[in-house]
Design a protein around this motif. Structure first.
Motif, PDB file in Angstrom:
ATOM      1  N   GLY A 145       0.817  -1.212   0.000  1.00  0.00           N
ATOM      2  CA  GLY A 145       0.000   0.000   0.000  1.00  0.00           C
ATOM      3  C   GLY A 145       0.850   1.261   0.000  1.00  0.00           C
ATOM      4  O   GLY A 145       0.592   2.202  -0.767  1.00  0.00           O
ATOM      5  N   PHE A 146       1.896   1.269   0.842  1.00  0.00           N
ATOM      6  CA  PHE A 146       2.771   2.443   0.888  1.00  0.00           C
ATOM      7  C   PHE A 146       3.536   2.610  -0.415  1.00  0.00           C
ATOM      8  O   PHE A 146       3.641   3.720  -0.959  1.00  0.00           O
ATOM      9  CB  PHE A 146       3.757   2.325   2.052  1.00  0.00           C
ATOM     10  CG  PHE A 146       4.753   3.448   2.085  1.00  0.00           C
ATOM     11  CD1 PHE A 146       4.408   4.684   2.620  1.00  0.00           C
ATOM     12  CD2 PHE A 146       6.020   3.297   1.549  1.00  0.00           C
ATOM     13  CE1 PHE A 146       5.311   5.734   2.620  1.00  0.00           C
ATOM     14  CE2 PHE A 146       6.925   4.336   1.549  1.00  0.00           C
ATOM     15  CZ  PHE A 146       6.572   5.561   2.091  1.00  0.00           C
ATOM     16  N   THR A 147       4.087   1.512  -0.939  1.00  0.00           N
ATOM     17  CA  THR A 147       4.866   1.594  -2.181  1.00  0.00           C
ATOM     18  C   THR A 147       4.002   2.069  -3.341  1.00  0.00           C
ATOM     19  O   THR A 147       4.448   2.885  -4.173  1.00  0.00           O
ATOM     20  CB  THR A 147       5.480   0.217  -2.509  1.00  0.00           C
ATOM     21  OG1 THR A 147       6.237  -0.244  -1.391  1.00  0.00           O
ATOM     22  CG2 THR A 147       6.388   0.305  -3.713  1.00  0.00           C
ATOM     23  N   SER A 148       2.768   1.579  -3.404  1.00  0.00           N
ATOM     24  CA  SER A 148       1.862   2.010  -4.477  1.00  0.00           C
ATOM     25  C   SER A 148       1.534   3.491  -4.349  1.00  0.00           C
ATOM     26  O   SER A 148       1.500   4.227  -5.341  1.00  0.00           O
ATOM     27  CB  SER A 148       0.573   1.172  -4.442  1.00  0.00           C
ATOM     28  OG  SER A 148       0.862  -0.197  -4.618  1.00  0.00           O
ATOM     29  N   TYR A 372       5.416   3.176 -12.379  1.00  0.00           N
ATOM     30  CA  TYR A 372       4.506   2.116 -12.825  1.00  0.00           C
ATOM     31  C   TYR A 372       4.974   0.753 -12.313  1.00  0.00           C
ATOM     32  O   TYR A 372       4.167  -0.065 -11.862  1.00  0.00           O
ATOM     33  CB  TYR A 372       4.424   2.113 -14.347  1.00  0.00           C
ATOM     34  CG  TYR A 372       3.571   0.992 -14.911  1.00  0.00           C
ATOM     35  CD1 TYR A 372       2.184   1.083 -14.903  1.00  0.00           C
ATOM     36  CD2 TYR A 372       4.165  -0.161 -15.413  1.00  0.00           C
ATOM     37  CE1 TYR A 372       1.404   0.047 -15.402  1.00  0.00           C
ATOM     38  CE2 TYR A 372       3.401  -1.199 -15.918  1.00  0.00           C
ATOM     39  CZ  TYR A 372       2.018  -1.090 -15.904  1.00  0.00           C
ATOM     40  OH  TYR A 372       1.249  -2.124 -16.390  1.00  0.00           O
ATOM     41  N   ASN A 373       6.273   0.519 -12.363  1.00  0.00           N
ATOM     42  CA  ASN A 373       6.806  -0.773 -11.921  1.00  0.00           C
ATOM     43  C   ASN A 373       6.695  -0.963 -10.415  1.00  0.00           C
ATOM     44  O   ASN A 373       6.732  -2.090  -9.918  1.00  0.00           O
ATOM     45  CB  ASN A 373       8.275  -0.909 -12.346  1.00  0.00           C
ATOM     46  CG  ASN A 373       8.427  -1.030 -13.849  1.00  0.00           C
ATOM     47  OD1 ASN A 373       7.514  -1.497 -14.531  1.00  0.00           O
ATOM     48  ND2 ASN A 373       9.567  -0.616 -14.379  1.00  0.00           N
ATOM     49  N   LEU A 374       6.569   0.138  -9.674  1.00  0.00           N
ATOM     50  CA  LEU A 374       6.446   0.035  -8.219  1.00  0.00           C
ATOM     51  C   LEU A 374       5.070  -0.459  -7.784  1.00  0.00           C
ATOM     52  O   LEU A 374       4.906  -0.955  -6.664  1.00  0.00           O
ATOM     53  CB  LEU A 374       6.715   1.402  -7.572  1.00  0.00           C
ATOM     54  CG  LEU A 374       8.183   1.831  -7.443  1.00  0.00           C
ATOM     55  CD1 LEU A 374       8.255   3.246  -6.911  1.00  0.00           C
ATOM     56  CD2 LEU A 374       8.968   0.884  -6.549  1.00  0.00           C
ATOM     57  N   ILE A 375       4.080  -0.317  -8.644  1.00  0.00           N
ATOM     58  CA  ILE A 375       2.705  -0.726  -8.287  1.00  0.00           C
ATOM     59  C   ILE A 375       2.545  -2.217  -8.585  1.00  0.00           C
ATOM     60  O   ILE A 375       2.534  -2.635  -9.737  1.00  0.00           O
ATOM     61  CB  ILE A 375       1.662   0.100  -9.060  1.00  0.00           C
ATOM     62  CG1 ILE A 375       1.851   1.596  -8.766  1.00  0.00           C
ATOM     63  CG2 ILE A 375       0.247  -0.340  -8.686  1.00  0.00           C
ATOM     64  CD1 ILE A 375       0.935   2.495  -9.563  1.00  0.00           C
ATOM     65  N   ASP A 376       2.440  -2.994  -7.540  1.00  0.00           N
ATOM     66  CA  ASP A 376       2.361  -4.456  -7.668  1.00  0.00           C
ATOM     67  C   ASP A 376       0.901  -4.876  -7.856  1.00  0.00           C
ATOM     68  O   ASP A 376       0.223  -5.280  -6.912  1.00  0.00           O
ATOM     69  CB  ASP A 376       2.957  -5.113  -6.419  1.00  0.00           C
ATOM     70  CG  ASP A 376       3.233  -6.595  -6.617  1.00  0.00           C
ATOM     71  OD1 ASP A 376       2.614  -7.196  -7.511  1.00  0.00           O
ATOM     72  OD2 ASP A 376       4.047  -7.148  -5.864  1.00  0.00           O
ATOM     73  N   VAL A 377       0.430  -4.762  -9.079  1.00  0.00           N
ATOM     74  CA  VAL A 377      -0.982  -5.044  -9.378  1.00  0.00           C
ATOM     75  C   VAL A 377      -1.339  -6.494  -9.036  1.00  0.00           C
ATOM     76  O   VAL A 377      -2.421  -6.767  -8.507  1.00  0.00           O
ATOM     77  CB  VAL A 377      -1.280  -4.762 -10.867  1.00  0.00           C
ATOM     78  CG1 VAL A 377      -2.730  -5.113 -11.198  1.00  0.00           C
ATOM     79  CG2 VAL A 377      -1.001  -3.298 -11.195  1.00  0.00           C
ATOM     80  N   HIS A 378      -0.440  -7.412  -9.329  1.00  0.00           N
ATOM     81  CA  HIS A 378      -0.703  -8.836  -9.082  1.00  0.00           C
ATOM     82  C   HIS A 378      -1.004  -9.093  -7.609  1.00  0.00           C
ATOM     83  O   HIS A 378      -2.008  -9.742  -7.264  1.00  0.00           O
ATOM     84  CB  HIS A 378       0.492  -9.669  -9.533  1.00  0.00           C
ATOM     85  CG  HIS A 378       0.407 -11.122  -9.141  1.00  0.00           C
ATOM     86  ND1 HIS A 378      -0.484 -12.004  -9.740  1.00  0.00           N
ATOM     87  CD2 HIS A 378       1.070 -11.838  -8.192  1.00  0.00           C
ATOM     88  CE1 HIS A 378      -0.352 -13.194  -9.182  1.00  0.00           C
ATOM     89  NE2 HIS A 378       0.580 -13.129  -8.249  1.00  0.00           N
ATOM     90  N   HIS A 379      -0.134  -8.577  -6.709  1.00  0.00           N
ATOM     91  CA  HIS A 379      -0.344  -8.818  -5.283  1.00  0.00           C
ATOM     92  C   HIS A 379      -1.547  -8.038  -4.740  1.00  0.00           C
ATOM     93  O   HIS A 379      -2.214  -8.502  -3.812  1.00  0.00           O
ATOM     94  CB  HIS A 379       0.920  -8.456  -4.496  1.00  0.00           C
ATOM     95  CG  HIS A 379       1.954  -9.533  -4.507  1.00  0.00           C
ATOM     96  ND1 HIS A 379       3.033  -9.519  -5.347  1.00  0.00           N
ATOM     97  CD2 HIS A 379       2.045 -10.687  -3.799  1.00  0.00           C
ATOM     98  CE1 HIS A 379       3.763 -10.592  -5.147  1.00  0.00           C
ATOM     99  NE2 HIS A 379       3.194 -11.325  -4.215  1.00  0.00           N
TER     100      HIS A 379
END
Length: 580
Positions: A145-148, A372-379
């Motif tokens: 959540g923080f990274t996103s 964009y790469n920081l947002i872990d959509v999969h998880h």
């Protein structure tokens, strides 16, 4: 032999690099050198870009990948972790210091160095007092959540550079978008073209030529395009030349008022940096079959930031991208990280003046890709499907990151992690057991797994979890709702009982005796029983109510049941019931 090995183990604990240095050979050194050179090329555009996020002069992003990276490699435990500036830490540095000084100014730089020193000291102390398990209490949902949220903030902060719009630095997330909407008609389309071309080239190389450094090539293409478009004539801002020198010695501020003002941000950066470093180290260790020492990583990260503060490096931590590239490139030991730092230093000495031709719009495009790469959509999808509570924590942390000061957003995440942990541990699993007539020796079985008949006078339960002050109320309420006069607690799942737990059990034992029943225990671990003995609770519980095995407890309890009820009972679930 033990006397000979003890000094060696002590030296390895103090200087962990002695272990991997001993194991190095010509083949591993060759692999580390190749991986290190690759890592140096990767960090070149990243370091400059991250320095822009942090509000630091561009060279400081590269300095943060030299001395801190070497110290972290020498004193950490991971053989593949690469330390240096990161996107998340950079934005926390910016939001912490920007209200206190103008980004890019000498005062801002000194505050950043002081912030880094404080964060490093905090990390080092946690490592020395063996608090490496602290990161386990910060849930994965909070980190994601923080990274996103940080990724959205980074992207938002760079949009002004993409569109060539003048928006003051340090504005809030919402205010930046409002300003962007009002000023969108002032877009510099030359700027926009450079940013878009940079992004497209980077994505194309990553898709079709992923063996070469896509960000570096894209940045070069963007620079060439800006040159032919006429950067000065069309208002395309350039990064400017970087001094061709090694990281100079620097001095943080030791003013008490500054240290006091920076302390909240330093704690947040220190904690976030540790979570990043240990999480990345462990994720790579899964593939390399290496065991990570969390305490040693704390010490390594702490020493690296302390050293960085005196050698012009701002807050650093483990880099996910560079660590992944390092492992994929065949690195065998932390020597690869040291080679990468040395190679980067040589690159700075030779190529630093070329940054004068790099357009800021091109760097902004690179940062949009990083975001964009920081947002872990999969998880995020996995968490949303698996647990509502975890997803709620993720969203709260995400929103807090966008609309609160970042250091407070981290604290919100940490507090939510602790709340989740306490909520889970305060409700230990309480299982009702009954003998299974179809199993060998009538094995006690969970009645939820298999419907079994229970004794109307004796309740058998197993508590899976520690009996500490947070769980006392939950367990006590469960015990008081049991109607049977006699209760046997199978304690094989209880690893720890604190004073509050022991007092509760003693009180429950007295209450059941007054009702004509009893509270019994079996399979109690020595650590738990010691609490009863040292605290004097055996006077209320009675040592005769504690049994080593379940069978002995059941024999004793059945002898104390109401005989009349046993004669008329149709359950007869225990072997001892046959006498009736």
């Amino acid at each position: 032999m033990n006397h000979q090995s003890t000094p060696s183990s002590i030296w390895i604990r103090i200087f962990p690099f002695l272990l991997w240095l001993r194991q190095s050979n010509a083949q591993s050194i060759r692999a580390d050198v190749m991986a290190g050179v690759t890592g140096a090329v990767i960090v070149l555009p990243q370091g400059v870009a991250y320095a822009m996020i942090a509000g630091m002069p561009p060279e400081y992003g590269l300095y943060a990948a030299i001395v801190p990276a070497i110290i972290a490699a020498l004193f950490g435990s991971s053989w593949h972790l690469i330390s240096g500036p990161t996107a998340a830490l950079s934005i926390v540095v910016f939001t912490t210091i920007s209200p206190m000084a103008t980004p890019g100014s000498s005062e801002f730089v000194q505050l950043a160095l002081t912030l880094t020193l404080l964060a490093g000291l905090f990390q080092l102390v946690l490592g020395l007092v063996r608090m490496g398990t602290l990161v386990n209490f910060i849930s994965h949902s909070v980190v994601i959540g923080f990274t996103s949220g940080a990724a959205i903030l980074i992207a938002t902060s760079q949009l002004k550079n993409v569109f060539g719009i003048d928006i003051p630095s340090g504005e809030s997330f919402a205010h930046t978008w409002v300003e962007l909407f009002h000023e969108i008609d002032q877009t510099n389309y030359y700027n926009l073209l450079v940013a878009v071309v940079t992004i497209m080239v980077a994505l194309a190389i990553k898709k079709w030529l992923n063996k070469i450094p896509n960000m570096l090539i894209a940045m070069i293409v963007g620079s060439v395009l800006a040159f032919f478009l006429g950067a000065e004539e069309h208002g395309i801002a350039l990064v400017g030349s970087i001094p061709a020198e090694l990281p100079p010695f620097s001095s943080p501020s030791f003013s008490f008022s500054i240290l006091r003002d920076l302390m909240p941000g330093a704690l947040a950066i220190g904690l976030l940096g540790l979570v990043e470093a240990v999480s990345i180290a462990r994720s790579v260790a899964i593939y390399s079959n290496q065991r990570i020492d969390g305490n040693q990583e704390f010490i390594g990260q702490g020493l690296s930031n302390i050293a960085g503060a005196f050698f012009s490096g701002y807050a650093s931590s483990g880099s996910f991208t560079r660590t992944g590239v390092n492992y994929s490139a065949g690195a065998k030991s932390p020597l690869a990280a040291i080679v990468a730092a040395v190679a980067l230093a040589l690159i700075i000495l030779m190529l630093a003046p070329l940054t004068a031709y790099v357009p800021i719009a091109s760097m902004a495009g690179i940062l949009l890709i990083v975001s964009y790469n920081l947002i872990d959509v999969h998880h995020i999808k996995s968490i949303a499907l698996a647990s509502r509570s975890e997803f709620a924590v993720l969203m709260v942390t995400f929103i807090a990151t966008l609309f609160l000061h970042l250091e407070f957003a981290i604290y919100v995440g940490v507090m939510l992690s602790l709340v989740i942990y306490l909520n889970r541990t305060s409700k230990p699993n309480i299982v009702t057991l009954a003998p299974d007539p179809n199993s060998i020796r009538h094995r006690l079985t969970n009645v939820l797994r298999k419907p079994l008949t229970e004794c109307p006078q004796l309740k058998i339960i197993r508590i899976d979890g520690s009996l500490f002050f947070g769980a006392v109320d939950y367990v006590q309420k469960h015990l008081q709702e049991i109607p049977e006069a006699h209760v046997l607690i199978v304690c094989s799942g209880i690893n720890f009982i604190d004073v509050a737990g022991a007092e509760m059990l003693a009180h429950e034992a007295k209450r059941r005796r007054a009702l004509g029943g009893g509270l019994y225990f079996s399979n109690m671990k020595i650590r738990a029983r010691n609490i009863f003995e040292r605290g004097g609770y055996l006077a209320d519980i009675n040592p005769e109510m504690i049994f080593d095995v379940k069978t002995d407890a059941i024999k004793t309890i059945i002898a104390r049941l109401e005989t009349a009820r046993c004669h008329s009972c149709s359950a007869r679930i225990f072997e001892e019931c046959q006498q009736f």
